[in-house]
Enzyme design. Sequence first.
Site, PDB file in Angstrom:
ATOM      1  N   HIS A 172       4.110  54.707  50.237  1.00  0.00           N
ATOM      2  CA  HIS A 172       4.208  53.249  50.242  1.00  0.00           C
ATOM      3  C   HIS A 172       5.045  52.702  51.398  1.00  0.00           C
ATOM      4  O   HIS A 172       4.724  51.640  51.944  1.00  0.00           O
ATOM      5  CB  HIS A 172       4.785  52.765  48.911  1.00  0.00           C
ATOM      6  N   SER A 195       0.318  60.572  50.410  1.00  0.00           N
ATOM      7  CA  SER A 195       1.564  61.280  50.105  1.00  0.00           C
ATOM      8  C   SER A 195       1.283  62.574  49.350  1.00  0.00           C
ATOM      9  O   SER A 195       2.211  63.273  48.957  1.00  0.00           O
ATOM     10  CB  SER A 195       2.499  60.395  49.273  1.00  0.00           C
ATOM     11  N   HIS A 218       6.667  60.201  47.495  1.00  0.00           N
ATOM     12  CA  HIS A 218       5.541  59.280  47.300  1.00  0.00           C
ATOM     13  C   HIS A 218       5.933  57.850  47.635  1.00  0.00           C
ATOM     14  O   HIS A 218       5.202  57.137  48.334  1.00  0.00           O
ATOM     15  CB  HIS A 218       5.058  59.353  45.856  1.00  0.00           C
ATOM     16  N   GLU A 247      -3.299  52.292  46.097  1.00  0.00           N
ATOM     17  CA  GLU A 247      -2.857  53.638  45.734  1.00  0.00           C
ATOM     18  C   GLU A 247      -3.879  54.700  46.155  1.00  0.00           C
ATOM     19  O   GLU A 247      -3.506  55.742  46.684  1.00  0.00           O
ATOM     20  CB  GLU A 247      -2.619  53.744  44.220  1.00  0.00           C
TER      21      GLU A 247
END
Length: 295
Positions: A167, A227, A162, A208
Amino acid sequence: MFEEGQLYSPVTHEEDGTAVVHLGEEHPGFNDPAYRERRNEIATAATLWSPGEPVPQIAYTDTENAIWRTVCRELRTKHERYACREFLVAKTALALPEDRVPQLDEVTARLRPLTGFEYHPAAGLVPLRAFYGSLADRVFHSTQYVRHPSEPLYTPEPDIVHEVIGHGNMLASPRFAELKRKAGEAARRVQTEEALQFIADVFWFTLEFGVVWEDGELRAYGAGILSSYGEIEEFRGMEIRPLDFAEMGSIEYDITKYQPVLYAAESMDHLVEAVGDFFATADDSTPARYTPARR
């Protein structure tokens, strides 16, 4: 959201700096002593690290590298189908290895020439103010562990998949990187916990779990969606609302489930302008300003 997340795998520390990761009973690795030992080992390396020192090098196992390969393979076609152009261009520029788990200093070496961001190791979830505040310095705190092999396409908490695939690829985009930096400055600027949480909640529904309209199609840009092998297939079926910072900062949400409500920007330019302006102007009056009934 990070305080809530700490309920799932909090990390405690012995006097000698040894870290102990406390997995919840529902965690896929709860009954796996070898996995628990591995998590403690990796968390301890992060705990004993200090800024300025070389980032801990994790000797990833064949199993851990196989999980990374599986996730990369499964997400490759899904990104092409569902991710926004900005993310895809950034992903190509970052060019992460897909055959093995990258070291955090390797991710940093690829990111710095693109946006100046760097990765620092974290033992687990980082307290809200520290995590966001560091973004102002172009620092992203990242775990280094890999999810449990029994569920390679799922993790109940942020793992390196993730942190880096989600990110890291975003941070290779100058525009996304600037939004995260502005979020960090906003977190540094506010004093009250209420304002900090409001900023965190807007971050949650944008960087997010954000989506954007692109050429008439709904595309994802949020790291949490991009992700997630499962959520990336489901986001277009969720309730899609226009950007609404007042609502984002006050709506209840569960971090352990797919997000049933998502907020879409009209375009990438709209996203950068609107979300960037929110973070740039956020202060301690933000919760009251966006929800006048609280005054």
